[in-house]
Design an enzyme around this catalytic site. Structure first.
Site, PDB file in Angstrom:
ATOM      1  N   HIS A 155       0.648  -1.159  -0.106  1.00  0.00           N
ATOM      2  CA  HIS A 155      -0.291  -0.095  -0.569  1.00  0.00           C
ATOM      3  C   HIS A 155       1.045   1.321   0.312  1.00  0.00           C
ATOM      4  O   HIS A 155       0.441   1.998  -0.230  1.00  0.00           O
ATOM      5  CB  HIS A 155      -1.162  -0.267   1.149  1.00  0.00           C
TER       6      HIS A 155
ATOM      7  N   ASP B 271      -2.595 -11.017  -2.162  1.00  0.00           N
ATOM      8  CA  ASP B 271      -3.068 -10.484  -0.495  1.00  0.00           C
ATOM      9  C   ASP B 271      -4.364  -9.802  -0.839  1.00  0.00           C
ATOM     10  O   ASP B 271      -4.856  -9.560  -2.294  1.00  0.00           O
ATOM     11  CB  ASP B 271      -2.824  -9.160   0.072  1.00  0.00           C
TER      12      ASP B 271
ATOM     13  N   HIS C  37      -6.099  -7.265  -0.050  1.00  0.00           N
ATOM     14  CA  HIS C  37      -6.381  -5.878  -0.634  1.00  0.00           C
ATOM     15  C   HIS C  37      -5.182  -5.656  -1.749  1.00  0.00           C
ATOM     16  O   HIS C  37      -4.718  -6.196  -2.539  1.00  0.00           O
ATOM     17  CB  HIS C  37      -5.699  -4.747   0.310  1.00  0.00           C
TER      18      HIS C  37
ATOM     19  N   ASP D 224      -4.214 -12.768   4.762  1.00  0.00           N
ATOM     20  CA  ASP D 224      -5.068 -12.240   4.557  1.00  0.00           C
ATOM     21  C   ASP D 224      -6.619 -12.075   3.773  1.00  0.00           C
ATOM     22  O   ASP D 224      -7.581 -12.009   3.850  1.00  0.00           O
ATOM     23  CB  ASP D 224      -5.313 -10.987   4.961  1.00  0.00           C
TER      24      ASP D 224
HETATM   25 ZN   LIG Z   1      -3.797  -6.570   3.092  1.00  0.00          ZN
END
Ligand SMILES: [Zn+2]
Length: 309
Positions: free
Chosen positions: A125, A162, A164, A246
């Site tokens: 991120h 991931d 995200h 995750d």
């Molecule tokens: Zn994540």
């Protein structure tokens, strides 16, 4: 050939508070899972600090200086809504980036077959000049640029599973035709980017969004039909994996229902492409994964698959 595990105890020194999901215990969970007998064959090394020039290939000097200066001597400093710095953050962040760089060195020179970098803070991120979503430096991006600058890799692929979307990685390489960034991730979910029509300036960004409730079957379909063919066609000289766990069904931050065997399947499929196009060179860096049991078991399945190289 050997699989290398890279970590550093300083990465547990970054502490965003007891109730924060991205906590030091995550590394302990991974370490414990990798203490099982089958992992005795792993080569193990400590993550060195990233050379400043390696970080500067992705993040400008004033941003790197601002992160260093923001490091508190005591207590915590918040840098975004859900990211903060403790006295150990700078050292952890520099070791996390350094571990990824070191793993690239070891894999590109053929000293090991592949590597897993078990460090934190995570990186995908982190934007060029902004910390975000538990991330300060974009470790996978720094590793990719290092492979190009120090080892002559022409094309590097980053595959991100991931749960995200890696907004930072996507933005960093938006206009770079030498890097393929391919991500599977839940949508809608933080950070909000990663729609299928976000494809980069050279159609080298590949987004395969998943839905809340998706299972291993959906994820396998996304990889078989979209990500693996694009990865094979790109024919990278090195494959970097942004390995977040995750998307595990136990994880509190995502709603995708993967099991350990799905992460093993994904790993084997990615390795099969790497075997064909880049001498099986794979560097995997830890991103998210916030249920300690799910994280430990998934990382173990991932590393066990890497060891099959
Ligand atoms: Zn994540």
């Amino acid at each position: 050939m050997t699989t290398l595990l890279v970590s550093h105890h300083a990465c547990a020194g970054h502490d965003m508070g007891e109730s924060h999901p991205e906590r030091p215990e995550r590394l302990r969970a991974v370490e414990q899972a990798l203490e099982a007998e089958i992992f005795q064959m792993l080569a193990r090394d400590s993550a060195p600090r990233a050379p400043r020039e390696a970080i500067l290939r992705v993040h400008p000097a004033d941003y790197v200086a601002a992160v260093e200066e923001a490091s508190p001597i005591q207590g915590r400093v918040r840098v975004d809504q859900d990211t903060s710095m403790s006295p150990g953050t700078w050292e952890a962040a520099v070791r996390a980036a350094g571990g990824a760089v070191f793993a690239v060195d070891e894999v590109m020179t053929g000293r090991v077959a592949n590597a897993f970098v078990a460090t934190r803070p995570p990186g995908h991120h982190a934007e060029i000049s902004t910390p975000m979503g538990f991330c300060f430096f974009n470790n996978a991006a720094i590793a990719a640029r290092h492979a190009q600058a120090a080892h002559g890799a022409e094309r590097v692929a980053i595959v991100d599973f991931d749960v995200h979307h890696g907004n930072g990685t996507q933005h960093i390489f938006w206009d770079d035709k030498t890097i393929l960034y391919a991500s599977s991730h839940e949508m809608p979910l933080f950070p909000g980017t990663g729609a299928r029509d976000e494809r980069g300036e050279h159609d080298q960004i590949v987004n395969a969004p998943l839905r809340s409730g998706d299972t291993g079957e959906n994820v396998r379909e996304a990889y078989e039909s979209v990500i693996l063919p694009r990865l094979a066609a790109f024919a990278p000289d090195l494959l970097i994996v942004s390995a977040g766990f995750d998307a595990h069904f136990r994880d509190p931050l995502g709603n995708v229902n993967l099991r350990e065997e799905d992460f093993a399947w994904l790993t084997r499929k990615l390795m099969a492409v790497a075997q064909k196009c880049c001498g099986a060179r794979v560097v995997s860096v830890l991103e998210g994964g916030y249920d300690l049991e799910g994280l430990g078991r998934s990382a173990a399945a991932h590393v066990a698959a890497l060891m099959e190289a």
